[in-house]
Design a protein around this motif. Structure first.
Motif, short mmCIF file in Angstrom:
data_model
loop_
_atom_site.label_atom_id
_atom_site.label_comp_id
_atom_site.label_asym_id
_atom_site.label_seq_id
_atom_site.Cartn_x
_atom_site.Cartn_y
_atom_site.Cartn_z
N ASP A 451 38.15 33.97 -2.87
CA ASP A 451 37.01 34.63 -2.24
C ASP A 451 35.96 33.59 -1.87
N PRO A 452 36.04 33.01 -0.69
CA PRO A 452 35.08 31.96 -0.30
C PRO A 452 33.65 32.47 -0.17
N SER A 453 33.44 33.78 -0.08
CA SER A 453 32.08 34.31 0.03
C SER A 453 31.26 34.05 -1.22
N LEU A 454 31.95 33.74 -2.34
CA LEU A 454 31.24 33.46 -3.59
C LEU A 454 30.77 32.02 -3.68
N LEU A 455 31.18 31.17 -2.74
CA LEU A 455 30.89 29.74 -2.81
C LEU A 455 29.62 29.41 -2.04
N THR A 456 28.83 28.50 -2.60
CA THR A 456 27.60 28.06 -1.95
C THR A 456 27.62 26.59 -1.55
N GLN A 457 28.53 25.81 -2.12
CA GLN A 457 28.59 24.38 -1.84
C GLN A 457 30.04 23.92 -1.75
N ALA A 458 30.26 22.91 -0.93
CA ALA A 458 31.56 22.25 -0.86
C ALA A 458 31.32 20.78 -0.54
N ALA A 459 32.21 19.91 -1.06
CA ALA A 459 32.06 18.48 -0.81
C ALA A 459 33.43 17.84 -0.67
N LEU A 460 33.51 16.92 0.27
CA LEU A 460 34.72 16.14 0.50
C LEU A 460 34.53 14.72 0.00
N GLY A 461 35.53 14.19 -0.70
CA GLY A 461 35.60 12.78 -1.04
C GLY A 461 36.81 12.18 -0.36
N LEU A 462 36.68 10.94 0.15
CA LEU A 462 37.73 10.36 0.99
C LEU A 462 37.88 8.87 0.73
N VAL A 463 39.14 8.42 0.55
CA VAL A 463 39.50 7.02 0.60
C VAL A 463 40.15 6.78 1.95
N ARG A 464 39.65 5.81 2.72
CA ARG A 464 40.21 5.57 4.05
C ARG A 464 40.18 4.07 4.37
N ASP A 465 41.30 3.58 4.82
CA ASP A 465 41.43 2.19 5.29
C ASP A 465 42.30 2.24 6.55
N ASP A 466 41.73 2.04 7.79
CA ASP A 466 40.38 1.59 8.03
C ASP A 466 39.41 2.77 8.33
N GLY A 467 39.79 3.67 9.26
CA GLY A 467 38.92 4.76 9.67
C GLY A 467 39.60 6.10 9.49
N ALA A 468 38.83 7.20 9.63
CA ALA A 468 39.41 8.52 9.43
C ALA A 468 38.63 9.59 10.17
N VAL A 469 39.36 10.66 10.53
CA VAL A 469 38.76 11.91 11.00
C VAL A 469 39.38 13.02 10.16
N VAL A 470 38.51 13.90 9.63
CA VAL A 470 38.96 14.95 8.71
C VAL A 470 38.64 16.32 9.31
N TYR A 471 39.61 17.26 9.15
CA TYR A 471 39.47 18.61 9.68
C TYR A 471 39.72 19.61 8.56
N LEU A 472 38.95 20.67 8.54
CA LEU A 472 39.17 21.80 7.65
C LEU A 472 39.44 23.03 8.50
N ASN A 473 40.65 23.55 8.40
CA ASN A 473 41.06 24.70 9.21
C ASN A 473 40.79 24.47 10.69
#
Length: 545
Positions: A451-473
Motif C-alpha cells: 500500500d504505497p499510500s501509507l508511505l511519506t518518504q523514499a530514497a535511492l542509493g546508487l553505486v555507478r561507474d561511470d554514469g547512470a540514469v535511473v527509472y522507477l516505473n
C-alpha cells in the motif's frame, strides 16, 4: 553540548563532493509537531527525565492552536511526551540564558548566561534550579564577571566557559570548574583560554573535556579553536585537531561540539561555515561539509549528525535551509531529511533526542508555515528496504539499445541474464561479472509494495561507474554523471570515475507517489565514459518510510 548565537556569515567557497554510504536515513520526520512558540530566541535545550528545558531571550510563549500567551522569562519547561508547557515550572530570569546543563542524577538544571537575577534573587550569570519544579536552589550562589556561554556537568563537577576573567572572586580566564553540589570554585583547575569559549563537551570515555571557541591558545598551548582538557586537572590533552578553517579577517570559531563513538563533530563559523568530523583518538579530520553560512549547533545520535545554523540554501552539494542531517561515517547529507527553516535569522540549538529532534533559534517559519523559534520533529518508524543492496538484477551486457520499453513493468526481461550486485568487471569486488567493451549496461529489478499510500518518504542509493540514469516505473528519478537530454546505448558518461568514487554511494530523495500497489520495477542504465573502459560497477538500494 553547547548551543549559542552566531553573528558571522560565510561564503560557499567550495562544494565538497562526498561518497554516500548506504545507511539508515534520518530518524526524524521533516514535519514539526504543533507546540508552544517563544517570543524571543532559544539558545539552549536540555532533556531531563520526562521534561525538556529551554533557555534563551524570550519573555513569553504563544500557543498558536489556542491563541493563549503565557509569561515565561528566559526559561521554560515542557512535558517531553506531549510537548505541553509546564506552567508551574517558571523561574524568572532577568537577562539572556546562553546554556544549560543537567546534573548526572537529573535533579538539578544549571543555568549560564548574561543575567544578574533569578526569581528576584541575585544570581550573577550562574544559577541552579530544581529540575522537578523550577525552584531556585537557594544555597547555590557562584558568580562570574562575564558571560557564561558553555556548561558541562561531569561527575561532581560543573565546567563553564565563556568571556569571564573571574569566577566567585578567583581569577579564571574563560574556563573554570565548580564543585557542582555546592557551587564552590575548584582550586587548581585553571587552564585558561586566550579568547571566547563557546562549547564544552565530555568525550565518550569521560576522560577528556572537549573545548571549542574563538581561542588560539588553550592552557598556554597552541590549539586552533578546538582542543581537549583533563577534567580532573585541567591539563591540556595532546589531542590537537587541525584548524577547522583559516582566519582571514572573518574570525574562524567553533560554535558547538558533539561526540559519538569514535567521532568528534564541530559546528564551525567564519570564512566558510561548515560541519567538520574529527577522529576522537587521533584528531585527524575525517570529512567536512561546507555551507553558505555558519553551522552553529550540532547533535549526534545513532549514526547521524544533525546540524543547525544560518546556511541556506546551500549545504554540501544539496539545498538545505538551516537544518540538515549528515551520515556520521561519510559526511553524506541525508537525502530525505530536508525541513525548511527561514534562516535569515539563525538556528542556534539542536538536540537529537530519543523521541524528538528539538531545535531552537530565531527562525519564524518551518516548511513555509508559522512556527517561531522552537520546533520538535518527531521520531519516525524504522525505514523499510524495498530493494536491498546486493539484490539480484536482470541485466543486459550485449551493448544493444533496448529502446525505452525496458524501463517499465510491462517489459519481458526473461531472456536477460541474472545475478546479484555488485555487478560489473575489472575491480575484483563483483558478485556478478559482466562482459566488457560496451558503452552502456542495462539493469532491472522488480519488487512489490502492498500500500504505497501509507508511505511519506523514499530514497535511492546508487553505486555507478561511470554514469547512470535511473527509472522507477518508467519515470526518470535520478541522473548522475550523465549529459542532459536524450540518452541512448551509445551515449558516454560525462566523465571518467576513478579510485574510491568507483564504489561510492550516491543518494537522492524519490517521490513515493511513483510507487504502485503490487508490482514495481527499478531500472538502471550504467554508461562508461569510453567503450574501452577497464571497469564497471553497479549496485542500488531503495528505502521507504
Amino acid at each position: 553540548m553547547r548551543f549559542t548565537r552566531g553573528t558571522g556569515t560565510a561564503s560557499l567557497a567550495a562544494l565538497l563532493v562526498l561518497a554516500l554510504a548506504p545507511s539508515a536515513h534520518a530518524d526524524y520526520s521533516a514535519r514539526t509537531r504543533l507546540g508552544w512558540e517563544p517570543n524571543g530566541s532559544v539558545y539552549a535545550i536540555q532533556r531531563t527525565g520526562d521534561r525538556v528545558v529551554i533557555g534563551g531571550a524570550f519573555t513569553s510563549l504563544f500557543n498558536r492552536r489556542t491563541g493563549e500567551t503565557v509569561t515565561m522569562s528566559r526559561l521554560a519547561a515542557f512535558d517531553a511526551a506531549s510537548g505541553e508547557l509546564l506552567r508551574g515550572w517558571n523561574p524568572s530570569v532577568n537577562n539572556t540564558v546562553e546554556d544549560l546543563a543537567v546534573s548526572p542524577d537529573g535533579a538539578t538544571v544549571y543555568v549560564g548566561g548574561r543575567f544578574t537575577s533569578v526569581d528576584g534573587q541575585v544570581r550573577t550569570r550562574l544559577a541552579a534550579v530544581e529540575a522537578d519544579d523550577g525552584d531556585l536552589v537557594a544555597a547555590w550562589t557562584p558568580t562570574a564577571n562575564g558571560t557564561v556561554r558553555a556548561l558541562a556537568a561531569l561527575g561532581d563537577r560543573l565546567y563553564l566557559g565563556g568571556d569571564f576573567s573571574s569566577v566567585s572572586g578567583g581569577a579564571r580566564s574563560r574556563l573554570a570548574a565548580l564543585n557542582a553540589p555546592s557551587g564552590a570554585l575548584v582550586g587548581g583547575w585553571n587552564p585558561g583560554a586566550d579568547s571566547t569559549v563557546n562549547a564544552l563537551e565530555p568525550d565518550e570515555s569521560r576522560s577528556r573535556l572537549l573545548v571549542g571557541g574563538l581561542f588560539r591558545r588553550l592552557g598556554g598551548q597552541a590549539r586552533d579553536f578546538l582542543g581537549a582538557l583533563d577534567p580532573a586537572t585541567g591539563a591540556v590533552a595532546a589531542w590537537r585537531p587541525p584548524a577547522a578553517c583559516q582566519d582571514s579577517g572573518n574570525p574562524c570559531r567553533v560554535w558547538d561540539v558533539s561526540v559519538m563513538d569514535d567521532g568528534v563533530y564541530a559546528a564551525v563559523g567564519g570564512p566558510g561555515g561548515r560541519l567538520v568530523s574529527y577522529d576522537a583518538a587521533s584528531g585527524a579530520r575525517r570529512w567536512q561539509v561546507y555551507g553558505d553560512g555558519d553551522v552553529e549547533a550540532v547533535s549526534a545520535r545513532d549514526g547521524k549528525v544533525y546540524a543547525g545554523g544560518h546556511f541556506a540554501p546551500s549545504f554540501g552539494t544539496v539545498e538545505r535551509w538551516g537544518l540538515a542531517a549528515v551520515d556520521a561515517a561519510t559526511g553524506s547529507v541525508d537525502a530525505l531529511f530536508a525541513p525548511r527553516l527561514n534562516v535569515t535569522l539563525s538556528t542556534f540549538a539542536v538536540d537529537a533526542g530519543p523521541d524528538q529532534l528539538r531545535v531552537g533559534g530565531q527562525f519564524q517559519q518551518v516548511n513555509g508555515q508559522p512556527k517561531a523559534r522552537y520546533a520538535e520533529f518527531p521520531m519516525l518508524a524504522p525505514p523499510t528496504v524495498l530493494v536491498p543492496e546486493g539484490s539480484a538484477w536482470r541485466y543486459s551486457d550485449t551493448g544493444a539499445d533496448p529502446g525505452t520499453a525496458w524501463r517499465t513493468d510491462g517489459f519481458d526481461d526473461t531472456a536477460w541474464a541474472s545475478g546479484p550486485a555488485q555487478l560489473g568487471f575489472g575491480d575484483g569486488d563483483e558478485a556478478t561479472t559482466m562482459t566488457s567493451g560496451r558503452v552502456a549496461y542495462h539493469f532491472r529489478h522488480t519488487f512489490t509494495v502492498a500500500d504505497p499510500s501509507l508511505l511519506t518518504q523514499a530514497a535511492l542509493g546508487l553505486v555507478r561507474d561511470d554514469g547512470a540514469v535511473v527509472y522507477l516505473n518508467g519515470v526518470e528519478i535520478f541522473r548522475s554523471n550523465m549529459p542532459a537530454g536524450t540518452v541512448t546505448a551509445q551515449t558516454p558518461a560525462s566523465g571518467t570515475v576513478g579510485g574510491a568514487d568507483e564504489s561510492a554511494w550516491y543518494s537522492t530523495a524519490v517521490d513515493p507517489g511513483l510507487l504502485r500497489p503490487g508490482g514495481n520495477v527499478l531500472a538502471v542504465e550504467i554508461h562508461q565514459a569510453a567503450v574501452n573502459s577497464s571497469d564497471v560497477s553497479f549496485d542500488a538500494r531503495l528505502t521507504v518510510r
